[in-house]
Design an enzyme around this catalytic site. Structure first.
Site, PDB file in Angstrom:
ATOM      1  N   ASP A 106      47.952  57.149  69.048  1.00  0.00           N
ATOM      2  CA  ASP A 106      48.323  58.759  69.056  1.00  0.00           C
ATOM      3  C   ASP A 106      47.128  59.493  69.360  1.00  0.00           C
ATOM      4  O   ASP A 106      45.765  58.968  68.993  1.00  0.00           O
ATOM      5  CB  ASP A 106      48.902  59.028  67.907  1.00  0.00           C
ATOM      6  CG  ASP A 106      48.024  58.628  66.715  1.00  0.00           C
ATOM      7  OD1 ASP A 106      47.089  59.163  66.592  1.00  0.00           O
ATOM      8  OD2 ASP A 106      48.826  58.139  65.487  1.00  0.00           O
ATOM      9  N   SER A 652      61.159  62.236  64.801  1.00  0.00           N
ATOM     10  CA  SER A 652      62.580  62.230  65.450  1.00  0.00           C
ATOM     11  C   SER A 652      63.640  63.137  65.003  1.00  0.00           C
ATOM     12  O   SER A 652      64.629  63.479  65.620  1.00  0.00           O
ATOM     13  CB  SER A 652      63.148  60.730  65.022  1.00  0.00           C
ATOM     14  OG  SER A 652      62.212  59.828  65.764  1.00  0.00           O
ATOM     15  N   ASN A 860      55.290  57.543  70.573  1.00  0.00           N
ATOM     16  CA  ASN A 860      55.079  56.818  69.534  1.00  0.00           C
ATOM     17  C   ASN A 860      56.144  57.149  68.200  1.00  0.00           C
ATOM     18  O   ASN A 860      56.295  56.493  67.470  1.00  0.00           O
ATOM     19  CB  ASN A 860      53.747  56.900  68.884  1.00  0.00           C
ATOM     20  CG  ASN A 860      52.783  56.202  70.086  1.00  0.00           C
ATOM     21  OD1 ASN A 860      53.060  55.126  70.363  1.00  0.00           O
ATOM     22  ND2 ASN A 860      51.853  56.977  70.302  1.00  0.00           N
ATOM     23  N   TYR A 861      56.551  58.536  68.295  1.00  0.00           N
ATOM     24  CA  TYR A 861      57.243  59.096  67.031  1.00  0.00           C
ATOM     25  C   TYR A 861      58.739  59.495  67.193  1.00  0.00           C
ATOM     26  O   TYR A 861      59.431  59.380  66.202  1.00  0.00           O
ATOM     27  CB  TYR A 861      56.295  60.183  66.325  1.00  0.00           C
ATOM     28  CG  TYR A 861      55.197  59.419  65.812  1.00  0.00           C
ATOM     29  CD1 TYR A 861      55.030  58.536  64.800  1.00  0.00           C
ATOM     30  CD2 TYR A 861      53.958  59.967  66.511  1.00  0.00           C
ATOM     31  CE1 TYR A 861      53.706  58.114  64.408  1.00  0.00           C
ATOM     32  CE2 TYR A 861      52.516  59.129  66.131  1.00  0.00           C
ATOM     33  CZ  TYR A 861      52.557  58.475  64.863  1.00  0.00           C
ATOM     34  OH  TYR A 861      51.252  57.903  64.623  1.00  0.00           O
ATOM     35  N   ILE A 862      58.982  59.872  68.306  1.00  0.00           N
ATOM     36  CA  ILE A 862      60.145  60.538  68.544  1.00  0.00           C
ATOM     37  C   ILE A 862      61.024  59.309  69.053  1.00  0.00           C
ATOM     38  O   ILE A 862      60.679  58.406  70.055  1.00  0.00           O
ATOM     39  CB  ILE A 862      60.161  61.599  69.754  1.00  0.00           C
ATOM     40  CG1 ILE A 862      59.587  62.669  69.202  1.00  0.00           C
ATOM     41  CG2 ILE A 862      61.747  61.964  70.233  1.00  0.00           C
ATOM     42  CD1 ILE A 862      59.451  63.943  70.139  1.00  0.00           C
TER      43      ILE A 862
END
Length: 903
Positions: A106, A652, A860-862
């Protein structure tokens, strides 16, 4: 000592409890301005006038790291790694307390600049909001985050209420986490009713691995799977297929593992495993005799082992931020001199011994000039030659690119052993510049099936060990010499195993939405607890949840001084009344994390308590807390919950909430729909504090985009002038100024643009000529002569003459083409208008994204399924969001959901 106590030696440590008098004294010293909606980065430049803490640096002389191009091991070019904290498949004996340098997953901690004093401000467009109005921009975003968190709380309550209704009244909220042997027995009749009720209920949010399907449900599922597989196969056939893909289809049907969630839940990851090991880098080839390093102006000859290290430094002289770094220079020269001592230093042209003792006297320029010439020669090779060399390389590496995993062909991710070279690290790594030694077969451990044929090591060598670790997903392992870190050869990002890892990661985040409301209620209450350990823990969870801080791990003495929330020290946190906290520390990969945030007044008070005298620089703020203790506490809410899950959940859930508010609009262009998605993604990135430095090329890119728009506007002007030539009366029918040259496109600009158009045509013709020649030679023919190129260039010469003729006639533009008509020209003008609008949208989007790392959140996160839902719901090709590499990585997400799926 409790689980969360820290036994590290400290100058000062907080008391076990917080007295009421201390609490009251802190309240009096803080002037609260009422409720503050937290979670927003202020990022607002200078921080003067602080009357609590004096701003301090990070102990790195104000330099918090330098930006360099992110790269992956072995030349891979994408940044799509998931959270590299996941090391469940690494052998326990090889795990270290902390992670060493790894691929960046990230960019939220990307350094702003060297010696930076201000982080970038968040502007209105950057968060998809319109600037202006009665409320300040920060306040608007705070309110939006508050609303999203309230929705999350309601959702969590609704889910848990629904789950509770299926359980006995005597069971606690956390009974699903209690071991079976501790649960009260359930009567058979009640159990039957419970199972029936669960089968009939809407359990979309329940993890698939925990569902208990009935026979009827299983039958329906089987039918749905068959239909889905059929649809998936039909969709694949529409895409471009390679011969290898077709062969794979002939061998077996597509394995849709996400429809078989039970697969991989156990500890055994594979039953049979076959592979061919790794590819070693070529041996070092000494430099030609005429290429020498100079020492004190004298060319010297060294042993190949020492020359190889000198070559490593000389070849990267163009990387000034490395070779001019004092730490890099010191570490390099230390290892270089050590090798020189072993190999008896160097000799001059007459064979006299030359002892190399000072870095300043070394001149690596001849080495760089030679390497740079080799690079340029390689770039200048004809396309056919490059293609041939690549084909030869691919043929040699083909046996290593795939393995057989439980009888299925799977692509291997990084099958090349890292070549020796100078360690660069990230940020201010203390070991940057040290020599990465060549990895020998004797250092390598092979993991393979018992029945499989073990790959042969290079001639004269042997493997360190051969294992049959069925609980690990690694194929090959070795230990590098810089940090003692273990390197692993794993499956590629688009493999089943990697896909399952991503799937579980996002499913765990979905599971957290059931508990988030209760967690937030609990830590809000515990912010006022009299026990120091409880209050510190609650404050840490608050910071991790609200500001996406990493939990942080302890570091060894020889590792970079990087920290996270639990390991923050006194000097890393500055307090400015009444509610502003300034974080300034080296985060993951030694990259500076700077942020200025507003916090809840109670949190501000707690941090002030945690920093009370006699604490000073070097003392821990959370001295009663460890990462392991924090994660152990979180696991009580749900199995497997750790601090890092909050980052995935918050990103998310926020994205899902924003996407739900969007309504498809058929009138919108594809570019406008993509911008809608990016606006939502931008809000997530800002709320999760994913920032980045404005790229050095940004201004040039924006200028190029502006030139492109102006070029299209000029094309419109030419078409309109041709319309007037065909029908002069149109001037009275069209609005005033319709046929005029735009004011900002003056005569000087037009002449420069025309010259650029002519030159672009010449470049286009020349490239086409060279490409056609290469093809002729590759097919065994003869090259075309220069005369053919001159003939082709006549098109560019005619264009140039046309422009000159127009200026001689006072700028009058003649009709182009024999079949031109007013209707056709008008249609062309409208088409250009659409292109101009799209380019302007792209430009606005690019400008808005310049300081926000959208890729970090999206990759990486959604949850990738949210992006797929948007793609299908708004009819935007998935290629607009995911590159080819990402489409392979998230193949499971693309094929597993439709537009009605909900996070």
């Amino acid at each position: 000592m409790s689980d969360s106590d820290d036994d590290r030696p400290l100058k000062a440590k907080s008391k076990d409890t917080i007295s009421k008098s201390v609490d009251a004294a802190m309240d009096k010293s803080i002037h609260s301005n009422g409720h503050v909606a937290p979670g927003i980065s202020m990022a607002m430049g200078p921080f003067d006038g602080m009357d609590v803490d004096k701003p301090v640096t990070n102990g790195v002389n104000g330099v918090h790291g330098s930006k360099r191009k992110t790269s992956r091991p072995n030349g891979a070019s994408y940044r799509e790694d998931t959270d590299d904290d996941d090391d469940d498949d690494v052998p326990l004996t090889k795990k270290r307390k902390t992670k060493t340098v790894a691929a960046v997953d990230d960019e939220d901690d990307v350094p702003l600049k060297k010696k930076v004093s201000k982080p970038p401000k968040a502007t209105a467009p950057q968060i998809g909001a319109v600037d202006g109005g009665d409320l300040p921009l920060g306040k608007k975003l705070q309110q939006e985050k508050e609303e999203i968190e309230q929705e999350a709380k309601k959702e969590a309550q609704a889910i848990r209420k629904k789950e509770k209704s299926t359980k006995r009244k005597a069971e606690s909220d956390d009974e699903d986490d209690v071991p079976l042997k501790e649960k009260a027995p359930i009567k058979k009749e009640a159990a039957v009713k419970k199972i029936k009720k669960e089968a009939d209920s809407d359990d979309d949010d329940v993890p698939l691995s925990k569902k208990a399907p009935t026979k009827k449900a299983a039958k329906v599922k089987k039918e749905e799977t068959a239909v889905a597989a059929k649809k998936g196969k039909a969709k694949v056939k529409q895409e471009e297929r390679t011969a290898e893909d077709e062969a794979a289809d002939d061998e077996e049907e597509e394995y849709r593992w996400w429809e078989d969630p039970a697969k991989g839940d156990g500890t055994i990851k594979w039953t049979t495993l076959e592979h061919n090991g790794v590819v070693f880098p070529p041996e070092y080839e000494p430099l030609p005799k005429h290429v020498k390093m100079l020492y004190d102006g004298v060319p010297v000859t060294m042993h190949p082992d020492a020359e190889e290290i000198a070559y490593g430094f000389g070849s990267m002289l163009n990387s000034t931020h490395n070779v001019e770094n004092p730490t890099f220079q010191k570490n390099f020269f230390g290892d270089f001199k050590e090798m020189l001592d072993k190999t008896k230093h160097a000799k001059d042209k007459d064979g006299n011994s030359v002892k190399i003792t000072k870095f300043e006297k070394c001149d690596f320029k001849p080495i760089f000039d030679y390497v740079d010439a080799e690079r340029q020669a390689k770039k200048a090779l004809p396309a056919a030659e490059k293609k041939k060399l690549k084909a030869e390389k691919d043929e040699k590496e083909a046996p290593y690119m795939y393995c057989m995993w439980d009888g299925r062909k799977q692509k291997v991710g990084n099958f090349r052993v890292e070549p020796p070279g100078l360690f660069r690290g990230r940020g201010e790594h203390p070991k940057t510049g040290k020599w990465k030694k060549r990895v020998q077969p004797e250092q390598i451990t092979i993991n393979i099936g018992k029945e499989a044929m073990v790959p042969k090591p290079p001639e004269g060598h042997k493997w360190k060990e051969v294992k049959h670790d069925q609980e690990g997903t690694w194929l090959v392992m070795w230990q590098e010499n810089i940090n003692g870190a273990y390197k692993y050869v794993m499956l590629a990002a688009n493999s089943d195993i990697k896909g399952q890892s991503d799937y579980k990661k996002f499913e765990k985040a979905r599971e957290l939405k059931k508990h988030i409301g209760r967690i937030r209620d609990d830590y809000t209450k515990e912010l006022k607890d009299e026990e120091m350990v409880v209050r510190q823990r609650a404050t840490a969870v608050y910071l991790i949840d609200q500001f996406a801080l990493r939990a942080g791990n302890e570091k060894g003495e020889d590792e970079a001084d990087t920290v996270g929330c639990c390991s923050l020290k006194f000097e890393h946190v500055t307090l400015r009344p009444p509610d502003t906290v300034i974080f300034d520390f080296l985060g993951k990969d030694s990259i500076r994390f700077y942020d200025e945030v507003k916090v809840d007044p109670q949190v501000f008070k707690n941090l002030k308590i945690f920093k009370r005298a006699p604490k000073t620089d070097g003392d821990d703020i959370f001295d009663r807390l460890t990462t392991s203790g924090l994660n152990k506490h979180l696991s009580k809410y749900m199995p497997g919950l750790t601090a890092k899950v909050f980052r995935t959940y918050n990103a998310s859930w926020t994205m899902a909430t924003l996407l739900q508010k969007m309504k498809p609009d058929k009138a919108m262009s594809i570019a406008e729909r993509v911008k809608e998605y990016n606006d939502a993604n931008r809000k997530v990135a800002i709320l999760c504090n994913h920032k980045r430095t404005v790229a050095a090329s940004h201004a040039a890119t924006m200028e190029k985009l502006g030139d492109k728009v102006n070029g299209l506007r000029y094309q419109q002007y030419r078409l309109k002038q041709q319309m007037l030539v065909l029908e002069p009366k149109l001037k009275k029918k069209k609005p005033e100024g319709f046929f005029d040259l735009p004011e900002d496109l003056d005569e000087e600009w037009v002449k420069a643009h025309q010259a650029a158009l002519v030159e672009a045509e010449r470049v286009k013709i020349r490239k086409k000529f060279e490409k056609d020649n290469e093809k002729l030679v590759a097919d065994g023919g003869k090259e075309m002569k220069a005369k053919e190129l001159q003939t082709r260039m006549e098109v560019a010469e005619e264009l140039e003459e046309k422009f000159k003729a127009e200026w001689k006639k006072g700028g009058k533009i003649e009709v182009e083409g024999k079949s031109a008509s007013v209707e056709k020209l008008e249609a062309a003008v409208e088409k250009l208008e659409g292109r101009i609008a799209n380019e302007k949208v792209k430009g606005e989007d690019r400008e808005n994204n310049k300081e926000v790392a959208l890729g970090t959140s999206k990759i990486n996160y959604i949850d990738p399924r949210l992006t797929v839902v948007f793609s299908k719901k708004f009819d935007v090709p998935i290629e607009r969001f995911f590159s080819k590499t990402l489409r392979e990585k998230f193949d499971w997400a693309i094929k597993s959901v439709d537009e009605d799926w909900d996070f």
